[in-house]
Scaffold this motif. Structure first.
Motif, PDB file in Angstrom:
ATOM      1  N   PRO A   1       0.787  -1.090   0.091  1.00 20.05           N
ATOM      2  CA  PRO A   1      -0.095  -0.033  -0.072  1.00 20.05           C
ATOM      3  C   PRO A   1       0.760   1.267   0.243  1.00 20.05           C
ATOM      4  N   CYS A   2       2.176   1.323   0.284  1.00 21.08           N
ATOM      5  CA  CYS A   2       3.075   2.320   0.100  1.00 21.08           C
ATOM      6  C   CYS A   2       3.698   2.714  -1.209  1.00 21.08           C
ATOM      7  N   ASN A   3       3.616   4.170  -1.357  1.00 21.98           N
ATOM      8  CA  ASN A   3       4.082   4.400  -2.845  1.00 21.98           C
ATOM      9  C   ASN A   3       5.578   5.342  -2.517  1.00 21.98           C
ATOM     10  N   LEU A   4       6.114   5.000  -1.415  1.00 26.27           N
ATOM     11  CA  LEU A   4       7.508   5.568  -1.349  1.00 26.27           C
ATOM     12  C   LEU A   4       8.484   4.548  -2.109  1.00 26.27           C
ATOM     13  N   SER A   5       9.393   5.226  -2.713  1.00 23.58           N
ATOM     14  CA  SER A   5      10.196   4.291  -3.611  1.00 23.58           C
ATOM     15  C   SER A   5      11.095   3.322  -2.603  1.00 23.58           C
ATOM     16  N   HIS A   6      11.649   3.853  -1.570  1.00 29.15           N
ATOM     17  CA  HIS A   6      12.644   2.821  -0.870  1.00 29.15           C
ATOM     18  C   HIS A   6      12.078   2.509   0.541  1.00 29.15           C
ATOM     19  N   TYR A   7      10.747   2.492   0.647  1.00 28.96           N
ATOM     20  CA  TYR A   7      10.157   2.206   2.104  1.00 28.96           C
ATOM     21  C   TYR A   7       9.003   1.311   1.718  1.00 28.96           C
ATOM     22  N   PRO A   8       8.949   0.174   1.727  1.00 28.66           N
ATOM     23  CA  PRO A   8       7.616  -0.626   1.745  1.00 28.66           C
ATOM     24  C   PRO A   8       6.859  -0.530   2.980  1.00 28.66           C
ATOM     25  N   GLY A   9       5.396  -0.790   2.870  1.00 22.09           N
ATOM     26  CA  GLY A   9       4.657  -0.730   4.050  1.00 22.09           C
ATOM     27  C   GLY A   9       4.791  -1.747   4.779  1.00 22.09           C
ATOM     28  N   TRP A  10       4.021  -1.588   5.959  1.00 21.62           N
ATOM     29  CA  TRP A  10       4.162  -2.654   7.023  1.00 21.62           C
ATOM     30  C   TRP A  10       3.757  -4.157   6.947  1.00 21.62           C
ATOM     31  N   PRO A  11       2.882  -4.594   5.851  1.00 20.09           N
ATOM     32  CA  PRO A  11       2.524  -5.661   5.670  1.00 20.09           C
ATOM     33  C   PRO A  11       3.940  -6.475   5.163  1.00 20.09           C
ATOM     34  N   LEU A  12       4.769  -5.999   4.571  1.00 17.33           N
ATOM     35  CA  LEU A  12       5.931  -6.679   4.165  1.00 17.33           C
ATOM     36  C   LEU A  12       6.555  -7.134   5.398  1.00 17.33           C
ATOM     37  N   ARG A  13       6.667  -6.352   6.391  1.00 18.45           N
ATOM     38  CA  ARG A  13       7.348  -6.616   7.615  1.00 18.45           C
ATOM     39  C   ARG A  13       6.935  -8.015   8.090  1.00 18.45           C
ATOM     40  N   ASN A  14       5.646  -7.837   8.259  1.00 16.92           N
ATOM     41  CA  ASN A  14       5.091  -9.118   9.070  1.00 16.92           C
ATOM     42  C   ASN A  14       5.308 -10.424   8.177  1.00 16.92           C
ATOM     43  N   PHE A  15       5.170 -10.312   6.841  1.00 16.17           N
ATOM     44  CA  PHE A  15       5.543 -11.468   6.029  1.00 16.17           C
ATOM     45  C   PHE A  15       7.129 -11.781   6.232  1.00 16.17           C
ATOM     46  N   LEU A  16       8.040 -10.911   6.165  1.00 12.72           N
ATOM     47  CA  LEU A  16       9.249 -11.443   6.277  1.00 12.72           C
ATOM     48  C   LEU A  16       9.709 -11.949   7.573  1.00 12.72           C
ATOM     49  N   ILE A  17       8.838 -11.653   8.681  1.00 11.79           N
ATOM     50  CA  ILE A  17       9.104 -12.451  10.078  1.00 11.79           C
ATOM     51  C   ILE A  17       8.534 -13.703   9.863  1.00 11.79           C
ATOM     52  N   LEU A  18       7.311 -13.905   9.260  1.00 14.61           N
ATOM     53  CA  LEU A  18       6.825 -15.440   8.859  1.00 14.61           C
ATOM     54  C   LEU A  18       7.547 -16.075   8.051  1.00 14.61           C
ATOM     55  N   ALA A  19       8.173 -15.637   7.098  1.00  9.61           N
ATOM     56  CA  ALA A  19       9.105 -16.388   6.402  1.00  9.61           C
ATOM     57  C   ALA A  19      10.444 -16.750   6.997  1.00  9.61           C
ATOM     58  N   SER A  20      10.794 -16.110   7.927  1.00  9.64           N
ATOM     59  CA  SER A  20      12.120 -16.135   8.711  1.00  9.64           C
ATOM     60  C   SER A  20      11.801 -17.168   9.820  1.00  9.64           C
ATOM     61  N   HIS A  21      10.741 -17.059  10.366  1.00 11.41           N
ATOM     62  CA  HIS A  21      10.222 -18.264  11.282  1.00 11.41           C
ATOM     63  C   HIS A  21       9.724 -19.476  10.921  1.00 11.41           C
ATOM     64  N   LYS A  22       9.225 -19.658   9.709  1.00 15.02           N
ATOM     65  CA  LYS A  22       8.825 -20.702   9.321  1.00 15.02           C
ATOM     66  C   LYS A  22       9.872 -21.501   8.173  1.00 15.02           C
ATOM     67  N   TRP A  23       9.973 -20.687   6.942  1.00 11.11           N
ATOM     68  CA  TRP A  23      10.793 -21.284   6.003  1.00 11.11           C
ATOM     69  C   TRP A  23      12.158 -21.252   6.259  1.00 11.11           C
ATOM     70  N   LEU A  24      12.785 -20.297   6.531  1.00 10.78           N
ATOM     71  CA  LEU A  24      14.179 -20.067   6.559  1.00 10.78           C
ATOM     72  C   LEU A  24      14.571 -20.808   7.825  1.00 10.78           C
ATOM     73  N   ALA A  25      13.826 -20.938   9.065  1.00 10.15           N
ATOM     74  CA  ALA A  25      14.272 -21.949   9.831  1.00 10.15           C
ATOM     75  C   ALA A  25      14.238 -23.266   9.749  1.00 10.15           C
TER      76      ALA A  25
END
Length: 538
Positions: free
Chosen positions: A214-238
């Motif tokens: 939902p964010c239009n800033l070129s270098h800062y993604p929105g908060w939904p990406l943060r939650n997904f990265l935590i999930l990916a780290s917790h589940k798949w990367l772990a």
């Protein structure tokens, strides 16, 4: 469609910058306030209980607009449709009756409305709270963000847009917050996250995940990406890290090792004591993801020092049920494991059931549950205290052609064995075990313990001429318990799992011919060596 391309790599080099995220800004439509007013006057009144509401965020705002989470008149209707290409966001409404109550919430309240004495005029005071998970040391950026046009060709961008719209239509949603992407020169394929395992089977190396940002800033993604990265780290990367030792084995030491056969094995552990704890930990080391415990005992003060899945606190207040506590502890050790516990008894010969309706009904229920559990698993481990408790599971597993691994302890002796596995469609001949013992023709030209086919191997009860009885009756405490040297259960438990793994690696599985010491001079039948009928000590 704007998007952010994020690819997962191995640990970040030192000196890299940390990824920052643009927070949501609340965007409340006037229709939301009108609908809330009507709800307050006609439905909620003085009711302050939390209410579920629904908003949405959008990916196509003009450049410079903040990442907005919008609430409108339809926020209170869970069945209301979401505007096209918008992602739904569910939350909770806390509606207090006074301003003082709102202030006392200390920012834990998400929404407050206070009406003046004049019901025609209203003031609204509110806080919005957006859940966001955080890494303790932040998320590091390996590569600077780039625009979608810089990463993909025009044809690929158009193909991505078309594939995404078709996926949303197939899933019956207006927009998918997260999705998987595979792309080639002029083609792009997308898939829901739930199909992660099968989507990348034909692709090695990096994987690409699309995020509806939902964010239009070129270098800062929105908060939904943060939650997904935590999930990916917790589940798949772990999970990848957990299986690292196994994958390294395949690189050079055992390149023919079929890990999938081990990881996908569903294991039922009958007994969650000293043997059960040791077997469970070794199974996790081999990457097994489905482990189920059955036990009817509670954790006592003597258990934690010998049974590594329990702690002192588990003994308090009468003790936790072993099966449930063991399953819970496996989840804490590694959240990626699917563990369950069943606190139940196994009916045993020599232990008559009381002829009350309640007791008989419970015994029938336990038998039915045991049969269902055996049917739902691939490997059954017999790890109980008594011989007679192993009889019924052995018979049920034999009838269902399930691989049975048995481990039994003495003071300084043990036996670890696999039960024979009868041939498919072979008619039983009245024996309780898998098959009859080998006859002279089976042993012709071989030693007593080698070259016996898997369907001729016996079970734990084959060498007995009497039916199992009550081994705890009229015996002293040391005779009722399994009194063993402390390290013996770890050895036997580890060998039980290693035997299972060797059987699974054999081309014939449970029907594998029993190996013996005589076979060591020949080529081993599996990449992990021999597949014996049993290991014994003493």
């Amino acid at each position: 469609m704007a998007a952010v391309s994020n690819e997962f790599h191995h640990p970040v080099e030192s000196g890299s910058s940390k990824l920052q995220f643009a927070p949501f800004s609340s965007a409340l439509n006037v229709g939301f306030w009108h609908e809330l007013t009507q709800k307050k006057l006609n439905e909620y009144r003085l009711d302050e209980t939390p209410k579920v509401i629904k908003g949405y965020y959008y990916n196509g705002d003009p450049s410079g607009f903040p990442a907005r989470l919008t609430l409108e008149f339809s926020a209170f209707d869970m069945n209301a449709s979401i505007p096209a290409r918008c992602c739904p966001a569910f939350g909770t409404l806390y509606n207090t009756n006074t301003f003082e109550t709102f202030k006392s919430c200390d920012k834990k309240s998400l929404l407050e409305k206070e009406a003046n004495e004049d019901l025609k005029k209203y003031h609204f005071y509110y806080w919005f709270c957006y859940p966001a998970l955080c890494f303790p040391d932040g998320i590091h950026v390996i590569q600077k963000p780039v625009c979608l046009d810089d990463r993909f060709s025009l044809n690929q961008v158009q193909a991505l847009q078309k594939a995404y719209d078709e996926l949303c239509q197939t899933e019956g949603v207006t927009a998918l917050p997260y999705f998987l992407i595979k792309y080639h020169d002029n083609s792009v394929a997308v898939s829901p996250l739930k199909k992660w395992d099968g989507f990348f089977q034909d692709q090695e190396g990096k994987v690409t995940v699309g995020v509806y940002d939902p964010c239009n800033l070129s270098h800062y993604p929105g908060w939904p990406l943060r939650n997904f990265l935590i999930l990916a780290s917790h589940k798949w990367l772990a999970e990848s890290s957990v299986d690292l030792n196994l994958k390294l084995m395949c690189w050079r030491l055992v390149p023919t090792l079929d890990l999938e056969k081990i990881v996908s094995a569903k294991c039922l552990l009958l007994g969650a004591g000293t043997l059960g704890c040791s077997v469970a930990r070794t199974l996790m080391g081999w990457g097994v993801r489905k482990i189920t415990f059955v036990d009817n005992a509670r954790i006592s003060y003597s258990n934690p020092v010998r049974q590594p899945l329990y702690e002192f606190e588990d003994c308090l207040s009468g003790g936790k049920p072993k099966a449930l506590a063991a399953a819970e502890r496996l989840q804490k050790i590694f959240p990626g494991v699917n563990s369950e516990g069943y606190n139940m008894s196994i009916p045993m010969p020599g232990h008559p059931v009381n002829f009350s309706e309640v007791t008989m009904a419970q015994a029938q229920k336990d038998v039915a549950t045991l049969e269902e559990l055996i049917d739902a698993h691939d490997v059954v481990f017999l790890l109980m205290d008594t011989r007679e408790s192993r009889w019924l599971p052995a018979v049920i597993a034999a009838s269902k052609r399930k691989l049975v691994i048995n481990a039994a302890l003495g003071f300084d002796t043990f036996v670890v064995m696999r039960h024979g596995l009868k041939k498919p469609k072979q008619q039983e001949s009245g024996n309780a075990c898998f098959n009859s013992a080998p006859g002279p023709s089976d042993l012709l030209g071989s030693s007593l313990f080698s070259n016996i086919p898997g369907y001729k191997l016996g079970c734990y009860f084959c060498n007995d001429v009497v039916a199992p009885g009550d081994s705890t009756r009229d015996r002293t405490l040391d005779q009722q318990c399994t009194v063993s040297r402390p390290g013996l259960a770890m050895i036997a438990g580890a060998l039980a799992v290693e035997l299972m793994v060797s059987v699974l690696q054999h081309p014939e599985g449970g029907y594998a011919v029993a190996s013996s010491s005589d076979d060591r001079m020949n080529e081993p039948p599996t990449s992990l060596g021999l597949v014996p009928h049993q290991w014994t000590q003493g």
